[in-house]
Design a protein around this motif. Structure first.
Motif, PDB file in Angstrom:
ATOM      1  N   ASP A 351      25.658  53.930  23.682  1.00  0.00           N
ATOM      2  CA  ASP A 351      25.500  55.282  23.894  1.00  0.00           C
ATOM      3  C   ASP A 351      25.456  55.594  25.586  1.00  0.00           C
ATOM      4  N   LYS A 352      25.565  55.248  26.531  1.00  0.00           N
ATOM      5  CA  LYS A 352      25.445  55.698  27.825  1.00  0.00           C
ATOM      6  C   LYS A 352      26.919  56.046  27.700  1.00  0.00           C
ATOM      7  N   GLY A 353      27.994  55.809  27.266  1.00  0.00           N
ATOM      8  CA  GLY A 353      29.876  55.813  27.711  1.00  0.00           C
ATOM      9  C   GLY A 353      29.867  55.305  28.558  1.00  0.00           C
ATOM     10  N   ASP A 354      29.404  53.465  28.043  1.00  0.00           N
ATOM     11  CA  ASP A 354      29.942  52.438  29.137  1.00  0.00           C
ATOM     12  C   ASP A 354      31.254  51.789  28.459  1.00  0.00           C
ATOM     13  N   LEU A 355      31.170  50.669  28.032  1.00  0.00           N
ATOM     14  CA  LEU A 355      32.431  50.035  27.269  1.00  0.00           C
ATOM     15  C   LEU A 355      31.339  48.691  26.825  1.00  0.00           C
ATOM     16  N   ARG A 356      31.470  48.819  25.430  1.00  0.00           N
ATOM     17  CA  ARG A 356      31.077  47.891  24.645  1.00  0.00           C
ATOM     18  C   ARG A 356      31.036  46.627  25.225  1.00  0.00           C
ATOM     19  N   HIS A 357      32.992  45.980  25.540  1.00  0.00           N
ATOM     20  CA  HIS A 357      32.540  44.518  25.685  1.00  0.00           C
ATOM     21  C   HIS A 357      33.416  44.793  26.848  1.00  0.00           C
ATOM     22  N   GLY A 358      33.321  44.948  27.942  1.00  0.00           N
ATOM     23  CA  GLY A 358      34.092  44.371  28.588  1.00  0.00           C
ATOM     24  C   GLY A 358      34.528  43.190  29.979  1.00  0.00           C
ATOM     25  N   ALA A 359      35.388  43.305  30.829  1.00  0.00           N
ATOM     26  CA  ALA A 359      36.325  41.839  31.388  1.00  0.00           C
ATOM     27  C   ALA A 359      36.375  41.942  32.534  1.00  0.00           C
ATOM     28  N   ILE A 360      35.835  41.525  33.406  1.00  0.00           N
ATOM     29  CA  ILE A 360      36.372  41.256  35.075  1.00  0.00           C
ATOM     30  C   ILE A 360      37.548  40.141  35.358  1.00  0.00           C
ATOM     31  N   SER A 361      38.887  40.579  36.161  1.00  0.00           N
ATOM     32  CA  SER A 361      39.647  39.719  36.150  1.00  0.00           C
ATOM     33  C   SER A 361      39.397  39.201  37.852  1.00  0.00           C
ATOM     34  N   ILE A 362      39.545  38.078  38.134  1.00  0.00           N
ATOM     35  CA  ILE A 362      39.377  37.453  39.500  1.00  0.00           C
ATOM     36  C   ILE A 362      40.367  36.828  39.577  1.00  0.00           C
ATOM     37  N   PHE A 363      40.875  37.459  41.119  1.00  0.00           N
ATOM     38  CA  PHE A 363      43.016  37.486  41.616  1.00  0.00           C
ATOM     39  C   PHE A 363      42.501  36.958  42.685  1.00  0.00           C
ATOM     40  N   SER A 364      44.209  36.123  43.597  1.00  0.00           N
ATOM     41  CA  SER A 364      44.238  36.337  44.760  1.00  0.00           C
ATOM     42  C   SER A 364      45.269  36.617  44.698  1.00  0.00           C
ATOM     43  N   TYR A 365      46.117  36.150  45.947  1.00  0.00           N
ATOM     44  CA  TYR A 365      47.219  36.485  46.608  1.00  0.00           C
ATOM     45  C   TYR A 365      47.693  35.293  47.334  1.00  0.00           C
ATOM     46  N   LYS A 366      49.271  35.069  47.042  1.00  0.00           N
ATOM     47  CA  LYS A 366      49.841  33.933  47.263  1.00  0.00           C
ATOM     48  C   LYS A 366      51.254  34.823  48.023  1.00  0.00           C
ATOM     49  N   ASP A 367      51.742  35.072  49.089  1.00  0.00           N
ATOM     50  CA  ASP A 367      53.253  35.017  49.378  1.00  0.00           C
ATOM     51  C   ASP A 367      53.611  36.490  48.802  1.00  0.00           C
ATOM     52  N   GLY A 368      52.247  37.155  48.582  1.00  0.00           N
ATOM     53  CA  GLY A 368      53.079  38.220  49.139  1.00  0.00           C
ATOM     54  C   GLY A 368      52.591  38.711  47.122  1.00  0.00           C
ATOM     55  N   LYS A 369      52.564  37.442  46.259  1.00  0.00           N
ATOM     56  CA  LYS A 369      51.836  38.060  44.764  1.00  0.00           C
ATOM     57  C   LYS A 369      50.831  37.546  44.730  1.00  0.00           C
ATOM     58  N   LYS A 370      49.795  38.847  43.514  1.00  0.00           N
ATOM     59  CA  LYS A 370      49.024  38.638  42.857  1.00  0.00           C
ATOM     60  C   LYS A 370      48.775  37.372  42.017  1.00  0.00           C
ATOM     61  N   ILE A 371      47.647  36.585  41.500  1.00  0.00           N
ATOM     62  CA  ILE A 371      47.551  35.812  40.966  1.00  0.00           C
ATOM     63  C   ILE A 371      46.214  35.787  40.251  1.00  0.00           C
TER      64      ILE A 371
END
Length: 378
Positions: A351-371
């Motif tokens: 009712d506030k306008g936020d996503l009802r089902h959100g997700a958070i993704s965690i990444f690192s970088y290796k040799d210029g690539k996002k993992i």
């Protein structure tokens, strides 16, 4: 003679005008706002490209609302990431009679601009603003298609504690609504997870020299440094810290978690662990196909926000279809019942306008690539 000639001209003009009017499209404008100049212009352009791709696709398929053929027109504006400019741009979009707005990209611009849209009764869907305050103002016009920092901060802190074994952290933010807000949420969660916060420092979103802060932090010898800010400063911060011999992991939010941070941080990108306030592209239901379309159309890889702005355009059009109207008030009235399945997944709102089902993704970088390291469902 003159009056007779004039009469004939008027009749001829009227005859030409009738078929033209019968076949004329209703042109409906949708606004898009992000920084298109300045240090994070690459992120703003990425977002604009996503919105533009949606508009072009919808026009190619054909859109009929209320029995009339509608042609969408993207109204792209540059707020330069500046709160004052953001309110001026918001007023321009109101004056342009847009039916909805995708934007703004930054929390620090979305929040002040939101009152302009609220007063005009125009829906605003931010593709990137994560500060919880944006949707806590009581406006019925504010929506977002990303998770909030109240989710992102704890997810990043939890990953640092449980997966990286972080016991001590130094926190730095860029003093913006986004950077400071994310750092605040991270700090609260980190303490709750048993991480000791050694220090808290502030810089600004236009800084280029971080050596004084990095030298101070080196003396504290933390396991990790949490940086609240965008890639334009987060990348150089990580680079300069590494040059000074700081070995701590650099933790960042979605503003840091871009493709360009590899260029900005250099080899120090391998030291970055960052979160995105949404599902990772490779985990999005339509992610692979969207990336293919985006790269074929714009001849460059997407950064972060394009899928979110793309879906935001479709969500506005979905409300338009359900309202069977291009009237902004009727579009707005349909927004609370949104249930749209798009590139980023299923979008429904609280009712506030936020996503009802959100997700958070965690990444690192290796040799210029996002993992991708982990996905936390909220």
């Amino acid at each position: 003679m003159r009056s007779h000639t004039r009469y004939n001209m008027v009749v001829a003009a009227a005859a030409l005008a009738v078929p033209f009017a019968a076949h004329a499209d209703d042109v409906v404008r949708i606004g898009h706002v992000a920084p298109l100049t300045g240090a994070i212009a690459h992120l703003g352009k990425d977002s604009e490209n996503g919105a533009r791709l949606a508009v072009e696709e919808i026009n190619a398929k054909g859109l009929v609302i209320g029995g009339k053929h509608v042609t969408l027109q993207l109204d792209p504006q540059d707020d330069a990431g500046d709160p004052r400019t953001a309110t001026q741009v918001a007023q321009k979009l109101v004056d342009d009679k847009v039916v909805g707005v995708v934007g703004h990209l930054n929390s620090g611009t979305s929040i002040p601009a939101s009152r302009i849209y609220k007063d005009a009764g125009i829906v605003e869907i931010s593709q990137a603003a994560t500060n919880p305050m944006y949707t806590q103002q009581g406006f019925n016009t504010t929506y977002r298609v990303v998770a909030t920092d109240a989710q992102q901060g704890p997810a990043l802190a939890s990953y640092a504690a449980k997966s990286l074994g972080v016991k001590t952290v130094a926190i730095v933010d860029d003093a913006t609504a986004y950077g400071q807000g994310l750092a605040d949420e991270f700090e609260k969660a980190a303490k709750a997870d048993g991480i000791k916060v050694l220090s808290r420092d502030a810089t600004n979103d236009k800084a280029v020299d971080f050596r004084a802060i990095a030298t101070k932090i080196k003396g504290e010898n933390p396991d990790a440094i949490m940086y609240g800010g965008m890639d334009a400063t987060g990348g150089p911060f990580a680079k300069q810290a590494r040059q000074l011999g700081v070995r701590a992991k650099v933790l960042g939010g979605d503003g840091v978690c871009s493709t360009d941070v590899v260029k900005l941080a250099g080899p120090a990108a391998d030291n970055i662990v960052c979160s995105e306030a949404g599902m990772a592209l490779e985990k999005m239901p339509g992610g692979a196909e969207f990336a293919r379309k985006y790269e074929a159309h714009f001849h460059q890889p997407l950064q972060v926000y394009a899928p979110f702005s793309y879906d935001a355009v479709y969500i506005i059009v979905d409300a338009m279809k359900r309202a069977n109207s291009t009237d902004p008030a009727k579009i707005l009235a349909e927004m609370p019942t949104t249930d749209y399945k798009g590139v980023i997944g299923e979008t429904t709102f609280t009712d506030k306008g936020d996503l009802r089902h959100g997700a958070i993704s965690i990444f690192s970088y290796k040799d210029g690539k996002k993992i991708l390291l982990d996905v936390v469902e909220m």
